[in-house]
Motif scaffolding. Structure first.
Motif, PDB file in Angstrom:
ATOM      1  N   TYR A 264     100.860  73.521  -5.630  1.00 50.78           N
ATOM      2  CA  TYR A 264      99.837  73.203  -4.628  1.00 50.78           C
ATOM      3  C   TYR A 264     100.422  73.184  -3.225  1.00 50.78           C
ATOM      4  N   ARG A 265      99.570  73.466  -2.246  1.00 52.80           N
ATOM      5  CA  ARG A 265      99.973  73.377  -0.845  1.00 52.80           C
ATOM      6  C   ARG A 265     100.405  71.955  -0.487  1.00 52.80           C
ATOM      7  N   ASN A 266      99.626  71.004  -0.945  1.00 50.58           N
ATOM      8  CA  ASN A 266      99.941  69.590  -0.757  1.00 50.58           C
ATOM      9  C   ASN A 266     100.185  69.001  -2.141  1.00 50.58           C
ATOM     10  N   PRO A 267     101.416  68.623  -2.478  1.00 51.38           N
ATOM     11  CA  PRO A 267     101.693  68.148  -3.839  1.00 51.38           C
ATOM     12  C   PRO A 267     100.983  66.865  -4.204  1.00 51.38           C
ATOM     13  N   PHE A 268     100.428  66.168  -3.201  1.00 46.83           N
ATOM     14  CA  PHE A 268      99.705  64.931  -3.456  1.00 46.83           C
ATOM     15  C   PHE A 268      98.190  65.123  -3.323  1.00 46.83           C
ATOM     16  N   GLY A 269      97.760  66.384  -3.238  1.00 44.83           N
ATOM     17  CA  GLY A 269      96.355  66.680  -3.029  1.00 44.83           C
ATOM     18  C   GLY A 269      95.609  66.988  -4.321  1.00 44.83           C
ATOM     19  N   VAL A 270      94.412  67.539  -4.157  1.00 46.06           N
ATOM     20  CA  VAL A 270      93.521  67.796  -5.281  1.00 46.06           C
ATOM     21  C   VAL A 270      94.077  68.912  -6.163  1.00 46.06           C
ATOM     22  N   HIS A 271      93.791  68.830  -7.467  1.00 49.65           N
ATOM     23  CA  HIS A 271      94.202  69.857  -8.415  1.00 49.65           C
ATOM     24  C   HIS A 271      93.051  70.861  -8.590  1.00 49.65           C
ATOM     25  N   ASP A 272      92.922  71.785  -7.654  1.00 47.25           N
ATOM     26  CA  ASP A 272      91.913  72.827  -7.809  1.00 47.25           C
ATOM     27  C   ASP A 272      92.584  74.097  -8.337  1.00 47.25           C
ATOM     28  N   TYR A 273      91.806  75.179  -8.484  1.00 47.92           N
ATOM     29  CA  TYR A 273      92.342  76.327  -9.227  1.00 47.92           C
ATOM     30  C   TYR A 273      91.630  77.600  -8.811  1.00 47.92           C
ATOM     31  N   TYR A 274      92.387  78.559  -8.223  1.00 45.99           N
ATOM     32  CA  TYR A 274      91.818  79.833  -7.779  1.00 45.99           C
ATOM     33  C   TYR A 274      92.788  80.978  -8.094  1.00 45.99           C
ATOM     34  N   PRO A 275      93.126  81.236  -9.347  1.00 43.23           N
ATOM     35  CA  PRO A 275      94.188  82.190  -9.675  1.00 43.23           C
ATOM     36  C   PRO A 275      93.893  83.635  -9.300  1.00 43.23           C
ATOM     37  N   GLU A 276      92.625  84.034  -9.329  1.00 42.85           N
ATOM     38  CA  GLU A 276      92.283  85.429  -9.075  1.00 42.85           C
ATOM     39  C   GLU A 276      91.793  85.668  -7.654  1.00 42.85           C
ATOM     40  N   ASN A 277      91.853  84.627  -6.826  1.00 43.83           N
ATOM     41  CA  ASN A 277      91.314  84.784  -5.480  1.00 43.83           C
ATOM     42  C   ASN A 277      92.218  85.678  -4.648  1.00 43.83           C
ATOM     43  N   ASP A 278      91.644  86.654  -3.980  1.00 46.99           N
ATOM     44  CA  ASP A 278      92.417  87.589  -3.168  1.00 46.99           C
ATOM     45  C   ASP A 278      92.239  87.323  -1.682  1.00 46.99           C
ATOM     46  N   SER A 279      91.916  86.077  -1.365  1.00 45.90           N
ATOM     47  CA  SER A 279      91.820  85.680   0.039  1.00 45.90           C
ATOM     48  C   SER A 279      92.319  84.250   0.164  1.00 45.90           C
ATOM     49  N   ASP A 280      93.046  83.982   1.244  1.00 46.00           N
ATOM     50  CA  ASP A 280      93.523  82.626   1.472  1.00 46.00           C
ATOM     51  C   ASP A 280      92.565  81.837   2.362  1.00 46.00           C
ATOM     52  N   GLU A 281      91.559  82.482   2.890  1.00 47.38           N
ATOM     53  CA  GLU A 281      90.683  81.830   3.844  1.00 47.38           C
ATOM     54  C   GLU A 281      89.706  80.897   3.130  1.00 47.38           C
ATOM     55  N   GLY A 282      89.614  79.684   3.634  1.00 47.80           N
ATOM     56  CA  GLY A 282      88.663  78.722   3.109  1.00 47.80           C
ATOM     57  C   GLY A 282      89.016  78.174   1.741  1.00 47.80           C
ATOM     58  N   LEU A 283      90.238  78.421   1.297  1.00 50.06           N
ATOM     59  CA  LEU A 283      90.626  77.945  -0.028  1.00 50.06           C
ATOM     60  C   LEU A 283      91.040  76.480   0.018  1.00 50.06           C
ATOM     61  N   GLY A 284      91.152  75.908  -1.156  1.00 44.38           N
ATOM     62  CA  GLY A 284      91.572  74.526  -1.266  1.00 44.38           C
ATOM     63  C   GLY A 284      93.075  74.392  -1.359  1.00 44.38           C
ATOM     64  N   ASN A 285      93.526  73.598  -2.314  1.00 41.62           N
ATOM     65  CA  ASN A 285      94.926  73.201  -2.379  1.00 41.62           C
ATOM     66  C   ASN A 285      95.789  74.129  -3.238  1.00 41.62           C
ATOM     67  N   TYR A 286      95.197  74.833  -4.173  1.00 40.64           N
ATOM     68  CA  TYR A 286      95.948  75.703  -5.081  1.00 40.64           C
ATOM     69  C   TYR A 286      96.638  76.832  -4.315  1.00 40.64           C
ATOM     70  N   ALA A 287      97.950  77.016  -4.560  1.00 38.86           N
ATOM     71  CA  ALA A 287      98.703  78.065  -3.877  1.00 38.86           C
ATOM     72  C   ALA A 287      99.075  79.210  -4.809  1.00 38.86           C
TER      73      ALA A 287
END
Length: 355
Positions: free
Chosen positions: A137-160
């Motif tokens: 995650y971008r923030n190790p203390f943040g939310v556990h979200d999940y976007y494995p197939e996303n091909d854009s970084d814009e507007g995404l949550g915490n999943y890296a």
């Protein structure tokens, strides 16, 4: 990480000593300065791994210098490793590797190739490979979200991105797990008893050590509680409905662990308690081959075995947290109480990772 069965220590360990075995690393004073690059064989020197070279890009891991040297040999267009080292030095993905989908592809190819070519075999060799993906995650203390197939970084949550579980320590990323303490009786009573498993002799890590009642990692895309339900079914043959009705979330512990190969494993464990209802027959049974057996042990038996040093280190810390929460360890009878409490809830010096 240990691949040897436990041997009881010659003299009992204190609770603080048990916590220190698990929370055993601090960044050195010279972290972040250019003099850490004098010797690539120095296993005490680490540099930050960030998503990009842009100012403010989040740090996602801590890399040992020999890992950096190996990344330096990778083909252009995947990694940025400034040369020569300078203040504010960090390793990052190339600017073109800028989405979860692209990062996942780069790391999958890299880790599988390192596995097959014998890089770091004690960590990611074929015998160590888990075939399980862990989220980063971008923030190790943040939310556990999940976007494995996303091909854009814009507007995404915490999943890296995500990566093979066995490789996480090589890259010093924060990992996450669940631990549950199953007990019979009243949690605060001296007569409380605990269901304690012995890990299988064939486990890739910590074989034959004592463990928490149920424990496991949180794989990519799976919510925390669902990970617990899955592990209960797989490790202890527990019905999902029983777990959902009786397991209670009780907080977390976090610790900065360096394994015997000197790689970093900062970890967060989500903790649960499950008290067996009165007059309810209960017997956990090994199911997936990861547990040798379960034993119902008294509080005193658990304390003795903990202080003998035969519990897996993070499991001892989870039990110490249980003792604190239920009054079996108090500031009046434990002189190291405050240090124990604070070390069970660390932040891995995360604010220093990109200082």
């Amino acid at each position: 990480m240990s691949n040897e069965p436990p041997s009881p220590v010659s003299s009992p360990l204190s609770y603080l000593e048990l916590v220190k075995i698990c929370d055993n690393f601090r960044l050195p004073p010279n972290y972040g300065s250019t003099d850490v690059f004098q010797k690539s064989s120095d296993t005490n020197s680490f540099v930050p791994w960030t998503l990009s070279q842009a100012p403010g890009s989040p740090a996602v891991g801590l890399l040992r210098l020999d890992v950096v040297d190996l990344l330096r040999k990778e083909k252009p267009g995947t990694w940025v490793i400034p040369e020569p080292p300078q203040a504010g030095y960090r390793v990052s993905f190339d600017a073109s590797v800028n989405t979860p989908k692209k990062r996942n592809a780069v790391l999958k190819e890299l880790c599988e190739r390192w596995r097959d070519t014998g890089a770091f075999p004690a960590s990611i060799g074929p015998r160590k490979w888990r075939s399980e993906m862990y989220p980063v995650y971008r923030n190790p203390f943040g939310v556990h979200d999940y976007y494995p197939e996303n091909d854009s970084d814009e507007g995404l949550g915490n999943y890296a991105f995500e990566m093979e579980r066995a490789a996480c320590a090589l890259f010093g990323v924060v990992t996450y797990g669940i631990h549950m303490t199953i007990y019979e009786g009243i949690a605060s009573s001296p007569q409380v008893k605990f269901w304690i498993p012995t890990r299988a002799k064939t486990k890739q890590t910590w074989p034959s050590w004592l463990d928490n009642s149920v424990a496991g990692g949180i794989p990519s895309g799976m919510p925390v509680f669902e990970s617990l339900v899955k592990e209960c079914e797989e490790e202890a043959s527990m019905e999902a409905d029983f777990v959902r009705n009786h397991a209670k979330p009780v907080g977390t512990i976090s610790y900065f662990f360096r394994n015997k190969m000197h790689f970093l494993q900062p970890e967060v464990e989500y903790n649960y308690d499950l008290g067996i209802p009165h007059n309810t027959p209960f017997q956990p049974r090994p199911s997936d081959g990861e547990v040798e057996s379960f034993d119902l042990l008294s509080l005193d038996e658990v304390k003795t075995k903990m202080r003998q040093g035969i519990f897996k280190p993070n499991c001892a810390s989870v039990l110490i947290d249980f003792f604190v929460r239920h009054g079996h360890l108090t500031p009046d009878d434990e002189p190291d109480y405050m240090e124990i409490i604070t070390r069970l809830h660390g932040r891995f010096e995360y604010e220093r990772w990109c200082q």
